[in-house]
Design a protein around this motif. Structure first.
Motif, short mmCIF file in Angstrom:
data_model
loop_
_atom_site.label_atom_id
_atom_site.label_comp_id
_atom_site.label_asym_id
_atom_site.label_seq_id
_atom_site.Cartn_x
_atom_site.Cartn_y
_atom_site.Cartn_z
N ARG A 25 27.19 -8.39 2.98
CA ARG A 25 27.83 -7.08 3.07
C ARG A 25 27.31 -6.36 4.25
O ARG A 25 26.23 -6.54 4.99
CB ARG A 25 27.55 -6.18 1.81
CG ARG A 25 28.31 -6.78 0.64
CD ARG A 25 27.88 -6.11 -0.58
NE ARG A 25 28.41 -6.76 -1.83
CZ ARG A 25 28.35 -6.33 -2.95
NH1 ARG A 25 27.84 -5.20 -3.04
NH2 ARG A 25 28.52 -7.18 -3.93
N VAL A 26 28.22 -5.52 5.05
CA VAL A 26 27.90 -4.65 6.15
C VAL A 26 26.84 -3.84 6.03
O VAL A 26 27.01 -2.98 4.71
CB VAL A 26 29.28 -4.14 6.72
CG1 VAL A 26 29.05 -3.28 7.82
CG2 VAL A 26 30.36 -5.36 7.46
N LEU A 46 16.14 -0.18 5.92
CA LEU A 46 14.86 -0.65 5.14
C LEU A 46 15.78 -1.99 4.17
O LEU A 46 14.80 -2.81 3.52
CB LEU A 46 14.11 0.20 4.18
CG LEU A 46 13.48 1.28 4.76
CD1 LEU A 46 12.95 2.10 3.58
CD2 LEU A 46 12.24 0.70 5.63
N GLY A 47 16.85 -1.93 4.37
CA GLY A 47 17.57 -3.00 3.61
C GLY A 47 18.90 -2.79 3.63
O GLY A 47 19.87 -2.93 3.98
N GLY A 48 19.35 -1.86 2.37
CA GLY A 48 20.77 -1.63 2.16
C GLY A 48 21.55 -2.56 1.10
O GLY A 48 20.78 -3.53 0.33
N HIS A 49 22.71 -2.63 1.11
CA HIS A 49 23.47 -3.49 0.13
C HIS A 49 23.73 -4.88 0.32
O HIS A 49 23.45 -5.09 1.67
CB HIS A 49 24.90 -2.91 0.17
CG HIS A 49 25.12 -1.55 -0.20
ND1 HIS A 49 24.69 -1.13 -1.55
CD2 HIS A 49 25.27 -0.24 0.44
CE1 HIS A 49 25.10 0.42 -1.59
NE2 HIS A 49 25.28 0.68 -0.43
N LYS A 50 23.41 -5.76 -0.65
CA LYS A 50 23.64 -6.91 -0.08
C LYS A 50 24.12 -7.91 -1.35
O LYS A 50 24.08 -7.31 -2.47
CB LYS A 50 22.20 -7.56 0.17
CG LYS A 50 21.03 -7.42 -0.94
CD LYS A 50 19.57 -7.77 -0.52
CE LYS A 50 19.10 -6.81 0.82
NZ LYS A 50 17.81 -6.93 1.58
N TRP A 88 29.82 -9.67 13.14
CA TRP A 88 29.61 -11.02 12.29
C TRP A 88 28.20 -11.26 11.83
O TRP A 88 27.90 -11.54 10.70
CB TRP A 88 30.17 -12.00 13.28
CG TRP A 88 30.14 -13.24 12.48
CD1 TRP A 88 29.11 -14.49 12.71
CD2 TRP A 88 30.99 -13.95 11.43
NE1 TRP A 88 29.45 -15.23 11.63
CE2 TRP A 88 30.83 -15.09 10.97
CE3 TRP A 88 32.31 -13.17 10.86
CZ2 TRP A 88 31.26 -15.82 10.04
CZ3 TRP A 88 32.92 -14.08 9.83
CH2 TRP A 88 32.28 -15.24 9.53
N ASP A 89 27.28 -11.03 12.81
CA ASP A 89 25.91 -11.33 12.47
C ASP A 89 25.12 -10.40 11.50
O ASP A 89 24.47 -10.67 10.44
CB ASP A 89 25.14 -11.15 13.74
CG ASP A 89 25.18 -11.94 14.72
OD1 ASP A 89 25.77 -13.06 14.46
OD2 ASP A 89 24.89 -11.82 15.95
N ASN A 90 25.89 -9.17 11.47
CA ASN A 90 25.58 -7.96 10.61
C ASN A 90 25.99 -8.73 9.08
O ASN A 90 25.13 -8.37 8.20
CB ASN A 90 25.94 -6.74 10.82
CG ASN A 90 25.50 -5.55 9.96
OD1 ASN A 90 25.88 -5.41 8.74
ND2 ASN A 90 24.90 -4.53 10.75
N LEU A 91 27.14 -8.77 8.91
CA LEU A 91 27.77 -9.08 7.69
C LEU A 91 27.28 -10.12 6.97
O LEU A 91 27.21 -10.47 5.71
CB LEU A 91 29.36 -9.00 7.55
CG LEU A 91 30.15 -10.30 8.10
CD1 LEU A 91 30.45 -11.07 6.81
CD2 LEU A 91 31.30 -9.72 8.78
#
Lengths: 200, 299
Positions: free
Chosen positions: A126-127, A171-175, A118-121
């Motif tokens: 997005r996960v 470093l970041g990823g999808h958002k 939950w915290d991640n998404l």
């Protein structure tokens, strides 16, 4: 042993505070749910038993049980229940209430993983799969984390080779773009639910 | 071909370099070959999947899907919202059901959505790609476009849980759904009809938190595929695919087995049968390479 009262209100509490809790009283104790569960052997109290315990007012025993956390969300119990109880959702609801009441067993792996997920998404909308895996491996400290990560190294390398795990996600990823609107929406939803369910 | 247009909710795991990125690659190729246009829902978010309840409870979890459906209604008006991921589809459809059946839930969700400048009206349907294939195109039309039949390849159709329960595909049974076998046969492949673990749970998200218990499930799912003579497994679910493919090494360590069986998506089968290359079918995205499919793609 908690203090027992002849008239207990736990069923009423479940009806008011648990997702789909109003359906608990429909259970006729046939046990098809318990027999259908893929993790059935691992439940201290399978769903049918939990439903009877709720009626019997065993609040502490139900909410501090690790049973509900064994649900894999396979929905086998729902489709087979002759009384059409939404058992999967009730298990989720009981687990969530237990957690908010501080009664979920400490260190229960699925309770911990569920919160991490939950915290991640919710952070970026997005996960982030890499950070999710790492937070699970490192949940019990750095030393254990390195051990866990080493143990799963071949799985991780296999995925990386297949182009299905990206080390750069650290470093970041999808958002999503509208993170502020998204966060405000979730904050409001939580406020509404907490007020309705009397969750502190 | 079909010339159909849908609103598309690809989901987190399908993104570039994520765990089911080859599902999206093959879906895009398949849709291009079938004349299906997919309009991505702008700025879609995670659906909360099956484990989101633990931290999110009910309304915050449902609002996640309400936001996606509201964005779909607004930007892709008049189009059904189609998901390829089992959890994405289930969460969206479940949320839609709750929102449409409870005026209270809908009012609460809209109060939250207002914070993001959105409104859920309930106009978009939440559908799975398999429904599009079966209901909007149909087995006969799918079969008619096959260029390279998947002849001689035996597929164990592993349907799993969430594209099958609690909603499932209309007309199919929960205990023995046949659509995956039918799709395999439409592509000229051989469906292993005696495969008896087609709706067994792989452990889902608990493959991470309860690996021992989940790997027992995974072992059963693979063992039966071997026992019934399958060359590979095919599934409609990205988490089933990942769990059953990537933990084979772990299962082998735990149980002394020698599993090494490819686990593919229906979209890869269709892409290859429609003449697509191995790259178009995302066959390079596997831990256990589906050699027999690659062979057909290379012919």
């Amino acid at each position: 042993m908690s203090e027992m009262k002849y008239h207990n209100n736990f069923l009423k509490e479940v009806e008011e505070r648990v997702e789909e809790g109003h359906m608990v009283k429909m259970c006729m104790q046939c046990g098809v749910c318990s027999g259908s569960c893929p993790f059935g052997p691992h439940w201290a109290h399978p769903p049918q038993e939990l439903f009877m315990m709720i009626r019997a007012g065993k609040r502490e025993e139900v909410l501090s049980s690790d049973s509900m956390w064994m649900c894999t969300s396979c929905y086998q119990c729902i489709v087979r229940c002759p009384r059409k109880l939404p058992i999967t959702h009730i298990m989720h609801g009981l687990a969530y209430l237990a957690k908010r009441e501080g009664l979920a067993p400490k260190g229960q792996p699925t309770a911990e993983f569920g919160q991490m997920f939950w915290d991640n998404l919710t952070k970026d909308g997005r996960v982030n799969e890499l950070k999710l895996s790492l937070s699970l491996y490192f949940k019990d400290g750095f030393g254990q984390g390195v051990k866990n990560a080493m143990a799963m190294q071949s799985v991780g390398m296999g995925l990386m080779k297949a182009g299905r795990l990206n080390p750069m996600e650290i470093l970041g990823g999808h958002k999503i773009k509208d993170k502020s609107g998204f966060h405000a929406m979730l904050k409001k939803a939580r406020e509404i639910e907490d007020a309705r369910r009397k969750l502190a | 071909m079909a010339n159909k247009t849908y609103s598309f909710y690809p989901g987190c795991s399908s993104q570039n370099k994520a765990s089911s990125s080859n599902y999206l690659v093959s879906t895009n190729s398949m849709c291009q070959k079938l004349g299906i246009t997919l309009n991505e829902v702008p700025d879609w978010n995670c659906c909360g999947a099956s484990i989101g309840y633990g931290g999110g409870g009910e309304l915050p979890r449902i609002v996640l899907s309400a936001r996606n459906l509201a964005l779909s209604e607004q930007h892709n008006a008049g189009q059904d919202m189609v998901a390829t991921c089992a959890a994405c589809w289930l969460a969206s459809r479940e949320a839609k059901e709750r929102l449409d059946h409870s005026p209270q839930m809908k009012a609460d969700a809209n109060e939250a959505l207002k914070e993001a400048g959105l409104e859920y009206k309930g106009q978009a349907q939440a559908r799975h790609m398999v429904e599009v294939l079966i209901e909007d195109i149909g087995y006969d039309a799918l079969k008619a476009g096959v260029k390279k039949p998947l002849q001689g390849v035996k597929f164990a159709g592993y349907v799993g849980c969430q594209t099958n329960r609690p909603f499932g595909i209309a007309g199919e049974s929960f205990e023995n759904p046949l659509y995956l076998d039918n799709l395999v046969e439409a592509m000229g492949g051989e469906a292993v009809k005696s495969y008896d673990q087609k709706v067994t749970c792989c452990g889902g998200a608990l493959a991470f938190s309860e690996p021992e218990k989940s790997q027992k499930q995974i072992k059963d799912i693979i063992e039966s595929a071997y026992d019934h003579g399958a060359d590979m497994i095919v599934t409609p679910c990205p988490l089933c695919q990942a769990n059953v493919e990537i933990y084979q090494g772990e299962v082998n360590k735990r149980y002394g087995t020698k599993f090494n069986i490819p686990v593919t998506y229906y979209s890869q089968l269709i892409t290859v049968a429609y003449g697509g290359t191995a790259a178009e079918a995302g066959l390079n995205g596997h831990v256990v390479a589906p050699a027999k499919l690659a062979e057909i793609a290379g012919k």
